[in-house]
Design a protein around this motif. Sequence first.
Motif, PDB file in Angstrom:
ATOM      1  N   VAL A  37       0.849  -1.198   0.000  1.00  0.00           N
ATOM      2  CA  VAL A  37       0.000   0.000   0.000  1.00  0.00           C
ATOM      3  C   VAL A  37       0.883   1.245   0.000  1.00  0.00           C
ATOM      4  O   VAL A  37       0.607   2.219  -0.696  1.00  0.00           O
ATOM      5  N   GLY A  38       1.968   1.207   0.777  1.00  0.00           N
ATOM      6  CA  GLY A  38       2.860   2.358   0.878  1.00  0.00           C
ATOM      7  C   GLY A  38       3.655   2.641  -0.379  1.00  0.00           C
ATOM      8  O   GLY A  38       4.153   3.747  -0.575  1.00  0.00           O
TER       9      GLY A  38
ATOM     10  N   ARG B 247       1.115   6.106  -0.235  1.00  0.00           N
ATOM     11  CA  ARG B 247       2.366   6.440   0.456  1.00  0.00           C
ATOM     12  C   ARG B 247       2.149   7.407   1.613  1.00  0.00           C
ATOM     13  O   ARG B 247       2.533   7.141   2.744  1.00  0.00           O
ATOM     14  N   ASP B 248       1.526   8.548   1.325  1.00  0.00           N
ATOM     15  CA  ASP B 248       1.325   9.550   2.375  1.00  0.00           C
ATOM     16  C   ASP B 248       0.372   9.047   3.449  1.00  0.00           C
ATOM     17  O   ASP B 248       0.577   9.297   4.639  1.00  0.00           O
TER      18      ASP B 248
ATOM     19  N   THR C 222      -0.074   5.952   4.327  1.00  0.00           N
ATOM     20  CA  THR C 222       0.617   4.939   5.120  1.00  0.00           C
ATOM     21  C   THR C 222       1.606   5.585   6.083  1.00  0.00           C
ATOM     22  O   THR C 222       1.678   5.199   7.250  1.00  0.00           O
ATOM     23  N   PHE C 223       2.339   6.593   5.615  1.00  0.00           N
ATOM     24  CA  PHE C 223       3.295   7.240   6.516  1.00  0.00           C
ATOM     25  C   PHE C 223       2.552   7.933   7.650  1.00  0.00           C
ATOM     26  O   PHE C 223       2.968   7.868   8.813  1.00  0.00           O
ATOM     27  N   ASN C 224       1.429   8.579   7.341  1.00  0.00           N
ATOM     28  CA  ASN C 224       0.622   9.215   8.376  1.00  0.00           C
ATOM     29  C   ASN C 224       0.133   8.181   9.386  1.00  0.00           C
ATOM     30  O   ASN C 224       0.137   8.409  10.592  1.00  0.00           O
ATOM     31  N   PHE C 225      -0.283   7.028   8.879  1.00  0.00           N
ATOM     32  CA  PHE C 225      -0.738   5.931   9.741  1.00  0.00           C
ATOM     33  C   PHE C 225       0.394   5.499  10.673  1.00  0.00           C
ATOM     34  O   PHE C 225       0.192   5.300  11.866  1.00  0.00           O
TER      35      PHE C 225
ATOM     36  N   GLU D 251      10.789   5.567   0.466  1.00  0.00           N
ATOM     37  CA  GLU D 251      11.734   5.444  -0.655  1.00  0.00           C
ATOM     38  C   GLU D 251      11.682   6.639  -1.613  1.00  0.00           C
ATOM     39  O   GLU D 251      12.705   7.098  -2.087  1.00  0.00           O
ATOM     40  N   GLY D 252      10.503   7.153  -1.882  1.00  0.00           N
ATOM     41  CA  GLY D 252      10.378   8.265  -2.816  1.00  0.00           C
ATOM     42  C   GLY D 252      10.344   9.639  -2.169  1.00  0.00           C
ATOM     43  O   GLY D 252      10.091  10.641  -2.840  1.00  0.00           O
TER      44      GLY D 252
END
Length: 136
Positions: A38-39, A45-46, A48-51, A78-79
């Motif tokens: 999912v990330g 990505r955003d 998932t990082f927030n999660f 990674e990005g």
Amino acid sequence: GKSVDLGGRRIIKKKKEMSLDPNSGIRRNDASSVFINVGSNPVGRDLTFNFIQTRWSEMVAFFPSLYDLARIVDSVSEGFNTPTEVQELKQLQADHADELGTAARALDQSIERAESNVEWMSLHYQEVLDWIQQNP
């Protein structure tokens, strides 16, 4: 359109929540793969990082190994290529420095990579953009 985006965001959110629920049918061994997959999606990505940022303690409690968390953060970040994203990684590191254990080095490497990406963007982004616009 917007409805597809909102629907996709809802699905992503639900999938991540299910990954931390032992009764969801997603095996604990597969949960890190859900976050990584999912990330790696641009929309995910955003989210998932927030999660990760907001539910860190749940994730630490759920995953038996900090190695899994390190792999998730590495994959999601990674990005990362903006100063804000670098700062968010550094904040995650500062907020949880005492809990990182074996994941500390992996987070250091994620920050170093993001900083390199920021530097590359500052040096080359406009040049690449100009070239693309001049060579349709």
